[in-house]
Design a protein around this motif. Structure first.
Motif, PDB file in Angstrom:
ATOM      1  N   GLY A 125      -8.157  13.041 -18.067  1.00 20.64           N
ATOM      2  CA  GLY A 125      -8.056  11.710 -18.642  1.00 20.64           C
ATOM      3  C   GLY A 125      -7.093  10.803 -17.898  1.00 20.64           C
ATOM      4  N   ALA A 126      -6.401  11.309 -16.896  1.00 20.89           N
ATOM      5  CA  ALA A 126      -5.426  10.500 -16.173  1.00 20.89           C
ATOM      6  C   ALA A 126      -6.126   9.485 -15.280  1.00 20.89           C
ATOM      7  CB  ALA A 126      -4.526  11.392 -15.330  1.00 20.89           C
ATOM      8  N   ALA A 127      -5.649   8.274 -15.330  1.00 27.30           N
ATOM      9  CA  ALA A 127      -6.212   7.224 -14.483  1.00 27.30           C
ATOM     10  C   ALA A 127      -5.432   7.164 -13.174  1.00 27.30           C
ATOM     11  CB  ALA A 127      -6.133   5.880 -15.194  1.00 27.30           C
ATOM     12  N   ALA A 128      -6.103   6.803 -12.126  1.00 25.85           N
ATOM     13  CA  ALA A 128      -5.450   6.654 -10.829  1.00 25.85           C
ATOM     14  C   ALA A 128      -4.532   5.435 -10.858  1.00 25.85           C
ATOM     15  CB  ALA A 128      -6.497   6.496  -9.739  1.00 25.85           C
ATOM     16  N   ALA A 129      -3.442   5.548 -10.135  1.00 21.55           N
ATOM     17  CA  ALA A 129      -2.508   4.424 -10.047  1.00 21.55           C
ATOM     18  C   ALA A 129      -3.165   3.263  -9.310  1.00 21.55           C
ATOM     19  CB  ALA A 129      -1.246   4.852  -9.305  1.00 21.55           C
ATOM     20  N   SER A 130      -2.812   2.072  -9.689  1.00 14.02           N
ATOM     21  CA  SER A 130      -3.360   0.882  -9.063  1.00 14.02           C
ATOM     22  C   SER A 130      -2.364   0.380  -8.023  1.00 14.02           C
ATOM     23  CB  SER A 130      -3.608  -0.185 -10.131  1.00 14.02           C
ATOM     24  OG  SER A 130      -3.959  -1.399  -9.535  1.00 14.02           O
ATOM     25  N   TRP A 131      -2.649   0.599  -6.763  1.00 13.74           N
ATOM     26  CA  TRP A 131      -1.771   0.155  -5.679  1.00 13.74           C
ATOM     27  C   TRP A 131      -2.255  -1.183  -5.151  1.00 13.74           C
ATOM     28  CZ3 TRP A 131       2.721   2.265  -4.108  1.00 13.74           C
ATOM     29  CH2 TRP A 131       3.021   3.547  -4.565  1.00 13.74           C
ATOM     30  N   THR A 132      -1.324  -2.120  -4.975  1.00 14.73           N
ATOM     31  CA  THR A 132      -1.624  -3.397  -4.339  1.00 14.73           C
ATOM     32  C   THR A 132      -0.580  -3.664  -3.270  1.00 14.73           C
ATOM     33  OG1 THR A 132      -0.387  -4.566  -6.060  1.00 14.73           O
ATOM     34  CG2 THR A 132      -2.769  -4.409  -6.346  1.00 14.73           C
ATOM     35  N   PHE A 133      -0.930  -4.499  -2.306  1.00 18.69           N
ATOM     36  CA  PHE A 133      -0.036  -4.802  -1.194  1.00 18.69           C
ATOM     37  C   PHE A 133      -0.003  -6.305  -0.983  1.00 18.69           C
ATOM     38  CE2 PHE A 133      -1.832  -0.632  -0.697  1.00 18.69           C
ATOM     39  CZ  PHE A 133      -0.714   0.146  -0.428  1.00 18.69           C
ATOM     40  N   LYS A 134       1.168  -6.823  -0.583  1.00 23.48           N
ATOM     41  CA  LYS A 134       1.325  -8.253  -0.328  1.00 23.48           C
ATOM     42  C   LYS A 134       2.031  -8.438   1.013  1.00 23.48           C
ATOM     43  CE  LYS A 134       3.565 -12.406  -1.902  1.00 23.48           C
ATOM     44  NZ  LYS A 134       4.876 -12.849  -2.292  1.00 23.48           N
ATOM     45  N   LYS A 135       1.416  -9.223   1.881  1.00 27.04           N
ATOM     46  CA  LYS A 135       2.005  -9.510   3.197  1.00 27.04           C
ATOM     47  C   LYS A 135       2.673 -10.876   3.149  1.00 27.04           C
ATOM     48  CE  LYS A 135       0.740 -10.313   8.003  1.00 27.04           C
ATOM     49  NZ  LYS A 135       1.111 -11.711   8.097  1.00 27.04           N
ATOM     50  N   THR A 136       3.878 -10.942   3.690  1.00 28.45           N
ATOM     51  CA  THR A 136       4.560 -12.232   3.777  1.00 28.45           C
ATOM     52  C   THR A 136       4.041 -12.983   4.997  1.00 28.45           C
ATOM     53  OG1 THR A 136       6.358 -11.357   5.137  1.00 28.45           O
ATOM     54  CG2 THR A 136       6.673 -11.297   2.746  1.00 28.45           C
ATOM     55  N   ALA A 137       4.305 -14.261   5.033  1.00 27.69           N
ATOM     56  CA  ALA A 137       3.939 -15.058   6.202  1.00 27.69           C
ATOM     57  C   ALA A 137       4.781 -14.594   7.392  1.00 27.69           C
ATOM     58  CB  ALA A 137       4.176 -16.531   5.921  1.00 27.69           C
ATOM     59  N   ALA A 138       4.202 -14.636   8.563  1.00 33.03           N
ATOM     60  CA  ALA A 138       4.937 -14.253   9.770  1.00 33.03           C
ATOM     61  C   ALA A 138       5.946 -15.334  10.120  1.00 33.03           C
ATOM     62  CB  ALA A 138       3.970 -14.037  10.922  1.00 33.03           C
ATOM     63  N   SER A 139       7.109 -14.894  10.558  1.00 31.30           N
ATOM     64  CA  SER A 139       8.124 -15.855  10.985  1.00 31.30           C
ATOM     65  C   SER A 139       7.786 -16.338  12.393  1.00 31.30           C
ATOM     66  CB  SER A 139       9.514 -15.209  10.951  1.00 31.30           C
ATOM     67  OG  SER A 139       9.579 -14.156  11.890  1.00 31.30           O
ATOM     68  N   SER A 140       8.581 -17.242  12.920  1.00 28.22           N
ATOM     69  CA  SER A 140       8.295 -17.819  14.239  1.00 28.22           C
ATOM     70  C   SER A 140       8.307 -16.773  15.351  1.00 28.22           C
ATOM     71  CB  SER A 140       9.299 -18.927  14.552  1.00 28.22           C
ATOM     72  OG  SER A 140      10.614 -18.396  14.549  1.00 28.22           O
ATOM     73  N   ASP A 141       9.051 -15.672  15.162  1.00 27.70           N
ATOM     74  CA  ASP A 141       9.079 -14.630  16.195  1.00 27.70           C
ATOM     75  C   ASP A 141       8.010 -13.552  15.976  1.00 27.70           C
ATOM     76  OD1 ASP A 141      10.035 -13.081  14.109  1.00 27.70           O
ATOM     77  OD2 ASP A 141      11.922 -12.545  15.093  1.00 27.70           O
ATOM     78  N   ILE A 149       5.386  -6.224   4.491  1.00 25.01           N
ATOM     79  CA  ILE A 149       4.314  -5.867   3.571  1.00 25.01           C
ATOM     80  C   ILE A 149       4.948  -5.088   2.428  1.00 25.01           C
ATOM     81  CG2 ILE A 149       2.182  -4.570   3.210  1.00 25.01           C
ATOM     82  CD1 ILE A 149       1.584  -4.971   6.199  1.00 25.01           C
ATOM     83  N   ALA A 150       4.823  -5.618   1.207  1.00 32.49           N
ATOM     84  CA  ALA A 150       5.383  -4.965   0.026  1.00 32.49           C
ATOM     85  C   ALA A 150       4.280  -4.194  -0.696  1.00 32.49           C
ATOM     86  CB  ALA A 150       5.993  -5.996  -0.908  1.00 32.49           C
ATOM     87  N   ALA A 151       4.663  -3.068  -1.285  1.00 32.99           N
ATOM     88  CA  ALA A 151       3.723  -2.248  -2.057  1.00 32.99           C
ATOM     89  C   ALA A 151       4.111  -2.299  -3.527  1.00 32.99           C
ATOM     90  CB  ALA A 151       3.766  -0.806  -1.560  1.00 32.99           C
TER      91      ALA A 151
END
Length: 93
Positions: free
Chosen positions: A29-45, A50-52
């Motif tokens: 009955g265990a549900a799988a964890a819901s993983w999402t990822f967010k990428k920040t905008a690239a800086s000038s360099d 990427i956050a999880a």
């Protein structure tokens, strides 16, 4: 001929036990964890992060350093602690 019959009987018994165990145990009955990822905008360099998130809770971050910065070489990824992670990477949504 009896060897062949014994082998067939053993195979049949093993198959029946496997199918029976699968039907009896079924799925958990265990549900799988819901993983999402967010990428920040690239800086000038070219650096970015990427956050999880696990079920919406901040789980960690990977930072790509395009250019050298202090003890961190260029073209390297790091996994800083939550306190050192870029604030923009920790925001969900």
């Amino acid at each position: 001929m009896t060897k062949m019959r014994d082998r067939f009987a053993t195979l049949l018994a093993a198959t029946v036990m496997t199918v029976g165990a699968s039907l009896t145990l079924g799925t958990t009955g265990a549900a799988a964890a819901s993983w999402t990822f967010k990428k920040t905008a690239a800086s000038s360099d070219g650096s970015f992060a990427i956050a999880a998130y696990n079920d919406g809770a901040y789980a960690g971050v990977m930072v790509w350093n395009a250019d050298p910065s202090g003890p961190i070489p260029g073209d390297a990824r790091t996994a800083p602690t939550a306190a050192d992670a870029p604030t923009s990477a920790k925001r969900s949504g």
